[in-house]
Design a protein around this motif. Structure first.
Motif, PDB file in Angstrom:
ATOM      1  N   TRP A 115       0.997  -1.227  -0.068  1.00  0.00           N
ATOM      2  CA  TRP A 115       0.037  -0.120  -0.023  1.00  0.00           C
ATOM      3  C   TRP A 115       0.774   1.413  -0.030  1.00  0.00           C
ATOM      4  O   TRP A 115       0.646   2.263  -0.645  1.00  0.00           O
ATOM      5  CB  TRP A 115      -0.764  -0.234   1.220  1.00  0.00           C
ATOM      6  N   ALA A 160       0.768   4.072  -2.839  1.00  0.00           N
ATOM      7  CA  ALA A 160       0.555   5.704  -2.701  1.00  0.00           C
ATOM      8  C   ALA A 160       1.600   6.272  -3.301  1.00  0.00           C
ATOM      9  O   ALA A 160       1.398   7.555  -3.775  1.00  0.00           O
ATOM     10  CB  ALA A 160       0.616   5.730  -1.133  1.00  0.00           C
ATOM     11  N   GLN A 178       5.411  11.848  -1.688  1.00  0.00           N
ATOM     12  CA  GLN A 178       4.764  12.193  -0.586  1.00  0.00           C
ATOM     13  C   GLN A 178       5.426  12.404   0.731  1.00  0.00           C
ATOM     14  O   GLN A 178       6.529  11.654   1.025  1.00  0.00           O
ATOM     15  CB  GLN A 178       3.624  11.137  -0.524  1.00  0.00           C
ATOM     16  N   ARG A 195      -2.779   9.114   3.744  1.00  0.00           N
ATOM     17  CA  ARG A 195      -4.035   9.644   3.187  1.00  0.00           C
ATOM     18  C   ARG A 195      -4.029   8.756   1.703  1.00  0.00           C
ATOM     19  O   ARG A 195      -5.207   8.269   1.386  1.00  0.00           O
ATOM     20  CB  ARG A 195      -4.214  10.984   2.677  1.00  0.00           C
ATOM     21  N   GLY A 196      -2.905   8.550   1.060  1.00  0.00           N
ATOM     22  CA  GLY A 196      -2.905   7.826  -0.248  1.00  0.00           C
ATOM     23  C   GLY A 196      -3.132   6.413   0.040  1.00  0.00           C
ATOM     24  O   GLY A 196      -3.931   5.819  -0.784  1.00  0.00           O
ATOM     25  N   SER A 229      -5.042   5.276   2.391  1.00  0.00           N
ATOM     26  CA  SER A 229      -6.547   5.164   2.478  1.00  0.00           C
ATOM     27  C   SER A 229      -7.332   5.127   1.268  1.00  0.00           C
ATOM     28  O   SER A 229      -8.394   4.460   0.996  1.00  0.00           O
ATOM     29  CB  SER A 229      -7.021   6.091   3.632  1.00  0.00           C
ATOM     30  N   GLU A 230      -7.020   6.219   0.484  1.00  0.00           N
ATOM     31  CA  GLU A 230      -7.621   6.323  -1.079  1.00  0.00           C
ATOM     32  C   GLU A 230      -7.624   5.347  -1.776  1.00  0.00           C
ATOM     33  O   GLU A 230      -8.467   4.780  -2.294  1.00  0.00           O
ATOM     34  CB  GLU A 230      -7.357   7.644  -1.436  1.00  0.00           C
ATOM     35  N   ALA A 231      -6.290   4.629  -1.781  1.00  0.00           N
ATOM     36  CA  ALA A 231      -6.013   3.616  -3.039  1.00  0.00           C
ATOM     37  C   ALA A 231      -6.646   2.404  -2.489  1.00  0.00           C
ATOM     38  O   ALA A 231      -7.221   1.407  -3.395  1.00  0.00           O
ATOM     39  CB  ALA A 231      -4.414   3.340  -3.114  1.00  0.00           C
ATOM     40  N   SER A 232      -6.820   2.184  -1.097  1.00  0.00           N
ATOM     41  CA  SER A 232      -7.411   0.915  -0.497  1.00  0.00           C
ATOM     42  C   SER A 232      -9.093   1.068  -0.392  1.00  0.00           C
ATOM     43  O   SER A 232      -9.804   0.237   0.280  1.00  0.00           O
ATOM     44  CB  SER A 232      -6.742   0.580   0.791  1.00  0.00           C
ATOM     45  N   SER A 233      -9.506   2.430  -0.529  1.00  0.00           N
ATOM     46  CA  SER A 233     -10.960   2.724  -0.622  1.00  0.00           C
ATOM     47  C   SER A 233     -11.190   2.406   1.022  1.00  0.00           C
ATOM     48  O   SER A 233     -12.479   1.853   1.254  1.00  0.00           O
ATOM     49  CB  SER A 233     -11.841   1.773  -1.267  1.00  0.00           C
ATOM     50  N   GLY A 234     -10.480   2.844   1.721  1.00  0.00           N
ATOM     51  CA  GLY A 234     -10.594   2.675   3.304  1.00  0.00           C
ATOM     52  C   GLY A 234     -10.375   1.386   3.987  1.00  0.00           C
ATOM     53  O   GLY A 234     -10.615   1.374   5.173  1.00  0.00           O
ATOM     54  N   SER A 282      -5.661   0.636   6.942  1.00  0.00           N
ATOM     55  CA  SER A 282      -5.155   1.729   7.641  1.00  0.00           C
ATOM     56  C   SER A 282      -3.729   1.517   8.323  1.00  0.00           C
ATOM     57  O   SER A 282      -3.581   0.305   8.912  1.00  0.00           O
ATOM     58  CB  SER A 282      -6.374   2.082   8.726  1.00  0.00           C
TER      59      SER A 282
END
Length: 122
Positions: free
Chosen positions: A11, A15, A21, A28-29, A31-36, A39
């Motif tokens: 992950w 990201a 980054q 944040r990347g 979380s977005e890439a994994s659709s939440g 974590s």
């Protein structure tokens, strides 16, 4: 959902694939890439970044001071991109194998019959 160690590296590399980054941006990347669904805790993020940096998959690309705090940026190296591509191909092969094993049910078709149907005498 907690993320396992191999998944953590995947992950983070994912990201970073879109560009350099800093730590919060990576979180944040992920979380977005994994659709939440993934974590990371901050300590896990930085421990994994240290390991990925030591292995050559990630490198520090710069630092800046924001509100009196140092913000370090990380980027994917060519080796890291190759690692991510390899892991992605392996995941695709696993998904394809699972879909074949599930048969038509995996694509929304009829439920397959059991491989060894029970005898009519049973």
């Amino acid at each position: 959902m907690a993320t396992s160690r191999p998944d953590t590296a995947f992950w983070i590399l994912t990201a970073l694939a879109s560009g350099p980054q800093h730590g919060y941006g990576i979180l944040r990347g992920v979380s977005e890439a994994s659709s939440g669904t993934a974590s990371l805790k901050t300590a896990t993020l930085y421990a994994t970044l240290d390991r990925l940096t030591a292995s050559g998959a990630v490198e520090v690309s710069g630092e800046e001071i924001v509100d009196g705090r140092a913000r370090r940026y990380f980027r994917l190296t060519p080796q890291g991109r190759t690692q991510l591509e390899s892991e992605t191909a392996e995941l695709e092969q696993r998904v394809a194998a699972a879909r074949r094993a599930l048969g038509p049910a995996a694509s929304g078709g009829a439920t397959p019959r059991p491989a060894h149907p029970r005898s009519a005498l049973a």
